[in-house]
Design an enzyme around this catalytic site. Structure first.
Site, PDB file in Angstrom:
ATOM      1  N   PRO A  16       0.843  -1.203   0.000  1.00  0.00           N
ATOM      2  CA  PRO A  16       0.000   0.000   0.000  1.00  0.00           C
ATOM      3  C   PRO A  16       0.873   1.246   0.000  1.00  0.00           C
ATOM      4  O   PRO A  16       1.800   1.364   0.798  1.00  0.00           O
ATOM      5  CB  PRO A  16      -0.788  -0.129   1.313  1.00  0.00           C
ATOM      6  CG  PRO A  16       0.082  -0.984   2.195  1.00  0.00           C
ATOM      7  CD  PRO A  16       0.790  -1.936   1.278  1.00  0.00           C
ATOM      8  N   GLN A  70      -6.501  -0.999   3.163  1.00  0.00           N
ATOM      9  CA  GLN A  70      -5.750  -0.615   4.355  1.00  0.00           C
ATOM     10  C   GLN A  70      -6.439   0.536   5.069  1.00  0.00           C
ATOM     11  O   GLN A  70      -6.853   1.515   4.438  1.00  0.00           O
ATOM     12  CB  GLN A  70      -4.323  -0.207   4.012  1.00  0.00           C
ATOM     13  CG  GLN A  70      -3.486   0.036   5.273  1.00  0.00           C
ATOM     14  CD  GLN A  70      -2.065   0.446   4.988  1.00  0.00           C
ATOM     15  OE1 GLN A  70      -1.815   1.596   4.647  1.00  0.00           O
ATOM     16  NE2 GLN A  70      -1.123  -0.472   5.141  1.00  0.00           N
ATOM     17  N   CYS A 100       3.569   3.119   8.256  1.00  0.00           N
ATOM     18  CA  CYS A 100       3.875   4.385   7.575  1.00  0.00           C
ATOM     19  C   CYS A 100       4.730   5.279   8.464  1.00  0.00           C
ATOM     20  O   CYS A 100       4.378   5.555   9.613  1.00  0.00           O
ATOM     21  CB  CYS A 100       2.585   5.107   7.205  1.00  0.00           C
ATOM     22  SG  CYS A 100       2.877   6.670   6.341  1.00  0.00           S
ATOM     23  N   HIS A 169       8.090  -4.223   6.939  1.00  0.00           N
ATOM     24  CA  HIS A 169       9.104  -3.429   6.249  1.00  0.00           C
ATOM     25  C   HIS A 169      10.360  -3.455   7.110  1.00  0.00           C
ATOM     26  O   HIS A 169      10.309  -3.132   8.295  1.00  0.00           O
ATOM     27  CB  HIS A 169       8.640  -1.985   6.035  1.00  0.00           C
ATOM     28  CG  HIS A 169       9.629  -1.162   5.277  1.00  0.00           C
ATOM     29  ND1 HIS A 169       9.467  -0.867   3.944  1.00  0.00           N
ATOM     30  CD2 HIS A 169      10.813  -0.602   5.642  1.00  0.00           C
ATOM     31  CE1 HIS A 169      10.510  -0.149   3.532  1.00  0.00           C
ATOM     32  NE2 HIS A 169      11.339   0.014   4.547  1.00  0.00           N
ATOM     33  N   ASN A 200       9.202  -6.952   3.183  1.00  0.00           N
ATOM     34  CA  ASN A 200       9.100  -5.724   2.400  1.00  0.00           C
ATOM     35  C   ASN A 200      10.359  -4.889   2.607  1.00  0.00           C
ATOM     36  O   ASN A 200      10.876  -4.805   3.718  1.00  0.00           O
ATOM     37  CB  ASN A 200       7.851  -4.959   2.861  1.00  0.00           C
ATOM     38  CG  ASN A 200       7.665  -3.619   2.164  1.00  0.00           C
ATOM     39  OD1 ASN A 200       7.320  -2.642   2.813  1.00  0.00           O
ATOM     40  ND2 ASN A 200       7.869  -3.556   0.876  1.00  0.00           N
ATOM     41  N   GLY A 201      10.830  -4.286   1.508  1.00  0.00           N
ATOM     42  CA  GLY A 201      11.963  -3.379   1.601  1.00  0.00           C
ATOM     43  C   GLY A 201      13.100  -3.734   0.668  1.00  0.00           C
ATOM     44  O   GLY A 201      13.666  -4.818   0.771  1.00  0.00           O
ATOM     45  N   ARG A 225       8.050   0.699  -3.891  1.00  0.00           N
ATOM     46  CA  ARG A 225       8.596   1.719  -4.804  1.00  0.00           C
ATOM     47  C   ARG A 225       9.134   1.134  -6.106  1.00  0.00           C
ATOM     48  O   ARG A 225       9.093   1.796  -7.148  1.00  0.00           O
ATOM     49  CB  ARG A 225       9.701   2.499  -4.086  1.00  0.00           C
ATOM     50  CG  ARG A 225       9.188   3.413  -2.979  1.00  0.00           C
ATOM     51  CD  ARG A 225      10.317   4.010  -2.153  1.00  0.00           C
ATOM     52  NE  ARG A 225      11.003   2.983  -1.363  1.00  0.00           N
ATOM     53  CZ  ARG A 225      12.145   3.186  -0.738  1.00  0.00           C
ATOM     54  NH1 ARG A 225      12.760   4.358  -0.817  1.00  0.00           N
ATOM     55  NH2 ARG A 225      12.705   2.216  -0.020  1.00  0.00           N
TER      56      ARG A 225
END
EC number: 1.3.1.-
Length: 329
Positions: A16, A70, A100, A169, A200-201, A225
Site C-alpha cells: 500500500p 488498508q 507508515c 518493512h 518488504n523493503g 517503490r
C-alpha cells in the site's frame, strides 16, 4: 501463501502506498502478475468518508479478488468502525497500517508511531479482528527506532489477536527509507510466529526477491517503490522464481503500450482534469530510465489535456518520437 480463505498466488504483493496504489494501478499490477494488491490507506475518521477522494478509494467495481483495503488511525473503536464500513463497501481483507513513517501520519500517533505503545497495538488489533468476519492483516516496521526493535513482540501480539498475516518493512520508524532493509530482523520475526509473513523493503529485481525469501524465510515478498513505473516487475519476479530464468525486459514500445493503457484507466477513473494531473507522476516513473526523459518530462509536465498528454506519451515511446525530440533539442 494463504490469507483466510484466499490463496495468494503468486506470493507477490503490491505494498500500500498513499497516492499511488489506487484502483487503476492495483488492477494493472494484478494483470501483470501480482498475487495481491493492497489499497492506499484510508482514514478511520468518519468525517472524511464522504469526500470525493474517500469515495474513489472505496470504488472496487471490477477489481480482481481478493480486495484488500488498508485502514489507518489510532483509536481502536474508530478503526473497528472503519473496518466494518469498508467491508460493507466491498473489502474482503482489512489491512491495518502500523508501518507508515510519514510525519503527517505519525504526528497523529498513527502509522508506525503506534509501535511504541504495545498495549494500544493489542487493543487496536483485538477491536478490528472482532469487528469483521474477513481476514485482518497488519503492516509494521521492525520497531520505533534502532535501539528499540520490538517487531518480534508486536508480531506475537498480532498472532494472539487473530491477525491472519503480517507484512514487515525491514526498517524502523526512525530510519524511514534510509539505509538497508534488515532482513535478519524480518527472519527473527518470521521465526517468532506461525502466521504468514511478507518481507518488504529494497526488492527491485528478481534476484533480490529470491535472496530475500531465502534470507528471511518469508512466505511472500511485498514490493512498493520498485513497482512505480515498472508494474511488470511482478511477472518478472514470478517467472524467475518459477524457472530461475529472466524474462526479457519490455521493449520501449511494449512499455509505452502499458503506460497508455494505464493513462486511459486514470482518465476514466478520475475524469480528465484530475486524471491528467495524477498521470504526471506515473509518466515520470515510466520514462525515467530513458536517456531522453528529461527533455520530454519538461514538456509533458506542462500539458493539461488528456488528448495532448496521451499523444506526447505515444510519440515518446516510438522511434519517430525519439527522433523528433532529438531534433528539437
Amino acid at each position: 501463501m494463504k490469507i483466510g480463505p484466499y490463496d495468494i498466488e503468486p506470493a507477490l504483493v503490491l505494498a500500500p502506498m498513499a497516492g499511488i496504489t489506487d484502483k487503476p494501478f492495483r488492477v494493472l499490477c494484478k494483470r501483470l502478475g501480482a498475487g495481491l494488491c493492497v489499497s492506499e490507506m484510508t482514514a478511520s475518521d468518519p468525517s472524511v468518508w464522504q469526500t470525493r477522494k474517500s469515495r474513489l478509494r472505496r470504488d472496487h467495481a471490477g477489481e480482481p479478488e481478493p480486495v484488500s483495503v488498508q485502514i489507518a488511525g489510532y483509536d481502536p473503536e474508530m478503526l473497528a468502525d472503519a473496518a466494518r464500513f469498508n467491508v460493507d463497501e466491498g473489502a474482503q481483507i482489512i489491512d491495518i497500517n502500523m508501518g507508515c513513517p510519514a510525519k503527517k501520519v505519525c504526528k497523529r500517533e498513527a502509522g508506525s508511531a503506534l509501535l511504541a505503545d504495545e498495549p494500544l497495538v493489542a487493543r487496536i488489533l483485538d477491536a478490528v479482528v472482532r469487528a469483521v468476519d474477513v481476514p485482518v492483516t497488519l503492516k509494521i516496521r521492525t520497531g520505533p527506532s534502532p535501539d528499540r526493535r520490538n517487531g518480534e513482540t508486536i508480531a506475537r501480539i498480532a498472532e494472539d489477536c487473530g491477525i491472519a498475516a503480517l507484512a514487515v518493512h525491514g526498517r524502523t520508524r526512525a530510519d524511514r527509507f534510509l539505509g538497508q532493509a534488515e532482513y535478519d530482523t524480518i527472519a527473527r520475526i518470521k521465526s517468532a510466529v506461525s502466521i504468514p509473513v511478507m518481507a518488504n523493503g529494497d526488492v527491485a529485481t528478481p534476484e533480490q526477491a529470491r535472496q530475500v525469501l531465502a534470507a528471511t524465510g518469508a512466505d511472500a515478498v511485498m514490493i512498493g517503490r520498485a513497482a512505480q513505473g515498472r508494474p511488470w516487475i511482478f511477472r518478472e519476479i514470478g517467472h524467475f522464481l518459477r524457472t530461475g530464468e529472466r524474462l526479457p525486459l519490455p521493449t520501449r514500445a511494449e512499455a509505452g503500450a502499458i503506460l497508455l493503457g494505464h493513462l486511459d484507466d486514470l482518465y476514466a477513473f478520475y475524469g480528465e482534469h484530475m486524471g491528467v494531473r495524477i498521470a504526471r507522476k506515473h509518466i515520470g516513473w515510466y520514462t525515467q530510465a530513458h536517456a531522453d526523459a528529461q527533455s520530454f518530462w519538461s514538456a509533458v509536465s506542462r500539458v493539461d489535456t488528456a488528448a495532448i498528454q496521451r499523444r506526447m506519451v505515444a510519440e515518446f515511446f516510438t522511434l519517430a518520437g525519439v527522433a523528433a525530440l532529438a531534433q528539437a533539442a
